[in-house]
Design a protein around this motif. Sequence first.
Motif, short mmCIF file in Angstrom:
data_model
loop_
_atom_site.label_atom_id
_atom_site.label_comp_id
_atom_site.label_asym_id
_atom_site.label_seq_id
_atom_site.Cartn_x
_atom_site.Cartn_y
_atom_site.Cartn_z
N GLU A 125 124.84 -22.52 -7.83
CA GLU A 125 125.92 -23.42 -7.42
C GLU A 125 126.43 -24.26 -8.59
N LYS A 126 125.52 -24.72 -9.46
CA LYS A 126 125.89 -25.69 -10.49
C LYS A 126 126.79 -25.12 -11.58
N VAL A 127 126.88 -23.79 -11.71
CA VAL A 127 127.74 -23.23 -12.76
C VAL A 127 129.14 -22.90 -12.25
N LEU A 128 129.39 -23.12 -10.96
CA LEU A 128 130.66 -22.71 -10.34
C LEU A 128 131.53 -23.91 -9.99
N ALA A 129 132.83 -23.62 -9.83
CA ALA A 129 133.78 -24.61 -9.33
C ALA A 129 134.77 -23.88 -8.42
N LEU A 130 135.45 -24.63 -7.57
CA LEU A 130 136.50 -24.05 -6.75
C LEU A 130 137.67 -23.65 -7.65
N LYS A 131 138.22 -22.48 -7.40
CA LYS A 131 139.35 -22.00 -8.20
C LYS A 131 140.59 -22.85 -7.90
N PRO A 132 141.25 -23.37 -8.94
CA PRO A 132 142.52 -24.08 -8.69
C PRO A 132 143.52 -23.18 -7.98
N VAL A 259 126.07 -27.50 -40.99
CA VAL A 259 127.12 -27.60 -39.97
C VAL A 259 126.50 -27.50 -38.59
N PRO A 260 126.79 -28.47 -37.70
CA PRO A 260 126.26 -28.38 -36.34
C PRO A 260 126.70 -27.08 -35.65
N PHE A 261 125.75 -26.41 -35.06
CA PHE A 261 125.99 -25.16 -34.32
C PHE A 261 125.45 -25.37 -32.92
N PHE A 262 126.21 -24.93 -31.93
CA PHE A 262 125.71 -25.10 -30.57
C PHE A 262 125.98 -23.88 -29.73
N VAL A 263 125.16 -23.70 -28.71
CA VAL A 263 125.36 -22.67 -27.70
C VAL A 263 125.66 -23.39 -26.40
N LEU A 264 126.72 -22.97 -25.75
CA LEU A 264 127.20 -23.63 -24.53
C LEU A 264 126.13 -23.70 -23.44
N THR A 265 126.05 -24.85 -22.79
CA THR A 265 125.35 -24.96 -21.52
C THR A 265 126.42 -24.97 -20.43
N SER A 266 126.47 -23.90 -19.67
CA SER A 266 127.54 -23.72 -18.68
C SER A 266 127.35 -24.66 -17.49
N THR A 267 128.43 -25.29 -17.07
CA THR A 267 128.39 -26.16 -15.90
C THR A 267 129.73 -26.21 -15.20
N GLY A 268 129.69 -26.10 -13.89
CA GLY A 268 130.91 -26.21 -13.10
C GLY A 268 131.51 -27.60 -13.14
N THR A 269 130.72 -28.60 -13.54
CA THR A 269 131.21 -29.98 -13.62
C THR A 269 132.38 -30.09 -14.59
N THR A 270 132.29 -29.38 -15.72
CA THR A 270 133.39 -29.41 -16.69
C THR A 270 134.65 -28.82 -16.09
N LEU A 271 134.53 -27.72 -15.38
CA LEU A 271 135.70 -27.10 -14.75
C LEU A 271 136.33 -28.05 -13.73
N GLU A 272 135.49 -28.73 -12.96
CA GLU A 272 136.01 -29.69 -11.98
C GLU A 272 136.71 -30.86 -12.67
N LYS A 273 136.13 -31.33 -13.77
CA LYS A 273 136.71 -32.45 -14.52
C LYS A 273 138.09 -32.09 -15.05
N LEU A 274 138.26 -30.82 -15.43
CA LEU A 274 139.53 -30.38 -16.01
C LEU A 274 140.54 -29.90 -14.98
N ARG A 275 140.14 -29.84 -13.72
CA ARG A 275 141.01 -29.33 -12.65
C ARG A 275 142.41 -29.96 -12.66
#
Length: 320
Positions: A125-132, A259-275
């Motif tokens: 559930e935590k990696v998903l968001a409702l589709k706009p 140089v800082p290197f990162f690997v994404l931690t996927s979260t639906g919270t970001t998608l909701e924030k950007l909705r």
Amino acid sequence: MAAAADSPIPSQIKGWVYSEYGKASDVLKLETNVPIPELKEDQVLIKVIAAALNPVDSMRMIGFFKVNDTIPTVPGYDVAGVVVKVGSQVKNFKEGDEVYGDLNEEAHEFPKKVGSLAEYNVAEEKVLALKPKNLSFAEAASLPLAIETAYEGLERVGFSAGKSVLVLGGAGGVGTQIIQLAKHVFGASKIAATSSAGKLDLLKSLGANLPIDYTKVKYEDLPEKFDVVFDAIGEPDRALKAVKEGGQVVTIVAPHPTVPFFVLTSTGTTLEKLRPYFESGKVKPVVDPSGPFPFSQAVEAFSYLDTSRATGKVVIYPIP
């Protein structure tokens, strides 16, 4: 499409599978007897409508993450589809919901054996968001991994209003989203971005003030330096020469000593924030004009992705 939630759920599904490591053209095969993934309490079962490909899919397929991976595997991180079943602990989604997200919370850490290139898959559930509502399934599938990577990278370097940014690889899947987020969400004072000559107009349309043709201009030799350089193509040494004293470089391609290197931690919270930005049209999906590729042409889609010439994201749609 929501009617898919009412269809009977099969025990075996169609999916693109590789059982050995190698290039898609050599190892990826369409199979009709993939066991449907078992649903855990914190997961939803998704009838997949669209998926998008990412370089991480190709890296995984050639065996880059062998230590944490098992085969056979159905590739695919980005998904958009319809919820057809929910686990007992799921609170935010119900059957019939149209959702999207990046299936794997940690890109390299034991990614799912059944990814988005199958008729059904499961996701926490935590990696998903409702589709706009204003986005098609194909558009929605193009967003999660790329835009979450763009957002997390800008956050990690403390990007904020009034700062300038140089985006290396501005026409790619992540680059097209960095430009838009820097402009509309973070309030950048200036956005420079690199691409080939034919894509400079796209960079302008997305919000870049200074589109740079990398075939003619060495960005590290420009007299102007930038508060942040976001490296989406793997040129950290050159990026360091383009950043202001006291500025920051971030890369998503390969580790570098300074140089800082990162690997994404996927979260639906970001998608909701950007909705709100999606729904207002300020931040748009960028789907490569060669596609979407139909499900039957997944191998061709990977071959195209692997040329590194795609504009925005390579999308697979529809998925039967």
